[in-house]
Design a protein around this motif. Structure first.
Motif, PDB file in Angstrom:
ATOM      1  N   VAL A   1      13.597  37.525 -53.215  1.00 48.45           N
ATOM      2  CA  VAL A   1      12.241  38.046 -53.064  1.00 48.45           C
ATOM      3  C   VAL A   1      12.124  38.563 -51.640  1.00 48.45           C
ATOM      4  O   VAL A   1      12.440  37.838 -50.687  1.00 48.45           O
ATOM      5  CB  VAL A   1      11.175  36.954 -53.320  1.00 48.45           C
ATOM      6  N   LYS A   2      11.724  39.811 -51.505  1.00 46.57           N
ATOM      7  CA  LYS A   2      11.558  40.412 -50.179  1.00 46.57           C
ATOM      8  C   LYS A   2      10.092  40.384 -49.786  1.00 46.57           C
ATOM      9  O   LYS A   2       9.239  40.855 -50.543  1.00 46.57           O
ATOM     10  CB  LYS A   2      12.053  41.861 -50.178  1.00 46.57           C
ATOM     11  N   ILE A   3       9.817  39.856 -48.615  1.00 53.19           N
ATOM     12  CA  ILE A   3       8.445  39.802 -48.114  1.00 53.19           C
ATOM     13  C   ILE A   3       8.364  40.598 -46.823  1.00 53.19           C
ATOM     14  O   ILE A   3       9.169  40.406 -45.903  1.00 53.19           O
ATOM     15  CB  ILE A   3       8.004  38.345 -47.882  1.00 53.19           C
ATOM     16  N   ASN A   4       7.386  41.479 -46.750  1.00 50.49           N
ATOM     17  CA  ASN A   4       7.211  42.292 -45.557  1.00 50.49           C
ATOM     18  C   ASN A   4       6.773  41.420 -44.386  1.00 50.49           C
ATOM     19  O   ASN A   4       5.947  40.517 -44.533  1.00 50.49           O
ATOM     20  CB  ASN A   4       6.162  43.372 -45.828  1.00 50.49           C
ATOM     21  N   VAL A   5       7.328  41.697 -43.222  1.00 47.43           N
ATOM     22  CA  VAL A   5       7.007  40.904 -42.038  1.00 47.43           C
ATOM     23  C   VAL A   5       5.499  40.894 -41.764  1.00 47.43           C
ATOM     24  O   VAL A   5       4.944  39.874 -41.305  1.00 47.43           O
ATOM     25  CB  VAL A   5       7.785  41.416 -40.806  1.00 47.43           C
ATOM     26  N   ALA A   6       4.810  41.988 -42.053  1.00 50.48           N
ATOM     27  CA  ALA A   6       3.365  42.061 -41.794  1.00 50.48           C
ATOM     28  C   ALA A   6       2.608  41.024 -42.613  1.00 50.48           C
ATOM     29  O   ALA A   6       1.621  40.442 -42.146  1.00 50.48           O
ATOM     30  CB  ALA A   6       2.849  43.465 -42.100  1.00 50.48           C
ATOM     31  N   MET A   7       3.060  40.770 -43.832  1.00 48.97           N
ATOM     32  CA  MET A   7       2.405  39.787 -44.693  1.00 48.97           C
ATOM     33  C   MET A   7       2.544  38.381 -44.100  1.00 48.97           C
ATOM     34  O   MET A   7       1.590  37.595 -44.097  1.00 48.97           O
ATOM     35  CB  MET A   7       3.021  39.839 -46.090  1.00 48.97           C
ATOM     36  N   LEU A   8       3.713  38.080 -43.567  1.00 45.19           N
ATOM     37  CA  LEU A   8       3.927  36.773 -42.944  1.00 45.19           C
ATOM     38  C   LEU A   8       3.113  36.625 -41.666  1.00 45.19           C
ATOM     39  O   LEU A   8       2.535  35.565 -41.407  1.00 45.19           O
ATOM     40  CB  LEU A   8       5.412  36.566 -42.643  1.00 45.19           C
ATOM     41  N   LEU A   9       3.078  37.674 -40.875  1.00 43.54           N
ATOM     42  CA  LEU A   9       2.337  37.601 -39.614  1.00 43.54           C
ATOM     43  C   LEU A   9       0.833  37.446 -39.859  1.00 43.54           C
ATOM     44  O   LEU A   9       0.150  36.746 -39.108  1.00 43.54           O
ATOM     45  CB  LEU A   9       2.623  38.840 -38.760  1.00 43.54           C
ATOM     46  N   ARG A  10       0.325  38.071 -40.925  1.00 44.40           N
ATOM     47  CA  ARG A  10      -1.084  37.878 -41.264  1.00 44.40           C
ATOM     48  C   ARG A  10      -1.337  36.432 -41.682  1.00 44.40           C
ATOM     49  O   ARG A  10      -2.346  35.825 -41.309  1.00 44.40           O
ATOM     50  CB  ARG A  10      -1.501  38.833 -42.392  1.00 44.40           C
ATOM     51  N   ALA A  11      -0.416  35.871 -42.456  1.00 45.75           N
ATOM     52  CA  ALA A  11      -0.565  34.481 -42.891  1.00 45.75           C
ATOM     53  C   ALA A  11      -0.523  33.520 -41.714  1.00 45.75           C
ATOM     54  O   ALA A  11      -1.196  32.487 -41.712  1.00 45.75           O
ATOM     55  CB  ALA A  11       0.538  34.129 -43.891  1.00 45.75           C
ATOM     56  N   ALA A  12       0.247  33.880 -40.692  1.00 46.77           N
ATOM     57  CA  ALA A  12       0.394  32.997 -39.533  1.00 46.77           C
ATOM     58  C   ALA A  12      -0.894  32.894 -38.721  1.00 46.77           C
ATOM     59  O   ALA A  12      -1.043  31.982 -37.896  1.00 46.77           O
ATOM     60  CB  ALA A  12       1.531  33.498 -38.647  1.00 46.77           C
ATOM     61  N   GLU A  13      -1.820  33.810 -38.941  1.00 51.56           N
ATOM     62  CA  GLU A  13      -3.074  33.802 -38.177  1.00 51.56           C
ATOM     63  C   GLU A  13      -4.047  32.730 -38.649  1.00 51.56           C
ATOM     64  O   GLU A  13      -5.030  32.439 -37.971  1.00 51.56           O
ATOM     65  CB  GLU A  13      -3.737  35.181 -38.280  1.00 51.56           C
ATOM     66  N   ASN A  14      -3.798  32.157 -39.816  1.00 50.82           N
ATOM     67  CA  ASN A  14      -4.703  31.182 -40.401  1.00 50.82           C
ATOM     68  C   ASN A  14      -3.890  29.994 -40.910  1.00 50.82           C
ATOM     69  O   ASN A  14      -2.918  30.179 -41.642  1.00 50.82           O
ATOM     70  CB  ASN A  14      -5.477  31.843 -41.559  1.00 50.82           C
TER      71      ASN A  14
END
Length: 200
Positions: free
Chosen positions: A146-159
């Protein structure tokens, strides 16, 4: 260490100038050329894989296939037939399909995908929009990545709540034999910000 290669279609406009898919795919789809491009990409991919077959523990190749091709039952049946006669190539092919396309495939095409998995091909889910994966479905249809875009992870890291959900989804995938690949990491800063996700 090189773990995989990924093959992309590029159209040569003139010597030394190649157009990426983002420049031509919309026009190709309008003119019903997606299947032709995918056929050419697959043929070149198979030649590349055959030419590197002598390399010990040869590296698998990720290949992007368009939505139109995955929905083309005739093309997929031909692919299934070809690989059934050339099984040595199958374990080195990882076909990429967008999450939304995978979830919308009709039962007949899912059976073809299941057949490709039986031959040894693997699948990778990209363009991930949510992490509510059906693990049994992924396993049943040969999804190994499963490929996850880095932007999706970085958004999740904010909360903290979103971070916990993302981390839990990643661990669940990996615990069930599905590798998580983070794509489009472009800077050292992004890499450092991802450390808390235990990216392998």
């Amino acid at each position: 260490q090189t773990r995989f290669y990924e093959l992309f279609a590029r159209i040569r406009a003139k010597p030394g100038l190649y157009l990426p898919a983002s420049r031509y795919m919309e026009i190709a789809e309008q003119d019903n050329l997606s299947n032709t491009i995918d056929n050419l990409l697959l043929l070149h991919s198979l030649k590349t894989i055959e030419s590197s077959a002598h390399i010990e523990r040869a590296t698998p190749f990720f290949i992007n296939i368009s939505r139109a091709t995955f929905r083309n039952g005739l093309f997929m049946k031909r692919l299934l037939g070809f690989l059934s006669q050339n099984r040595v190539l199958a374990p080195r092919l990882v076909f990429e399909i967008a999450q939304s396309d995978f979830e919308d495939l009709p039962p007949a095409l899912l059976e073809i995908i299941k057949g490709l998995g039986t031959l040894g091909c693997s699948f990778s889910i990209d363009h991930v929009e949510h992490t509510e994966f059906d693990i049994m479905d992924l396993q049943r249809f040969g999804v190994r990545f499963v490929k996850i875009n880095v932007a999706m992870l970085l958004r999740a890291a904010e909360n903290s709540h979103n971070f916990a959900d993302m981390h839990r989804a990643k661990r669940k995938l990996e615990a069930n034999g599905i590798g998580v690949i983070v794509e489009r990491i472009e800077t050292e800063t992004q890499m450092r910000e991802l450390m808390d996700f235990d990216i392998h």
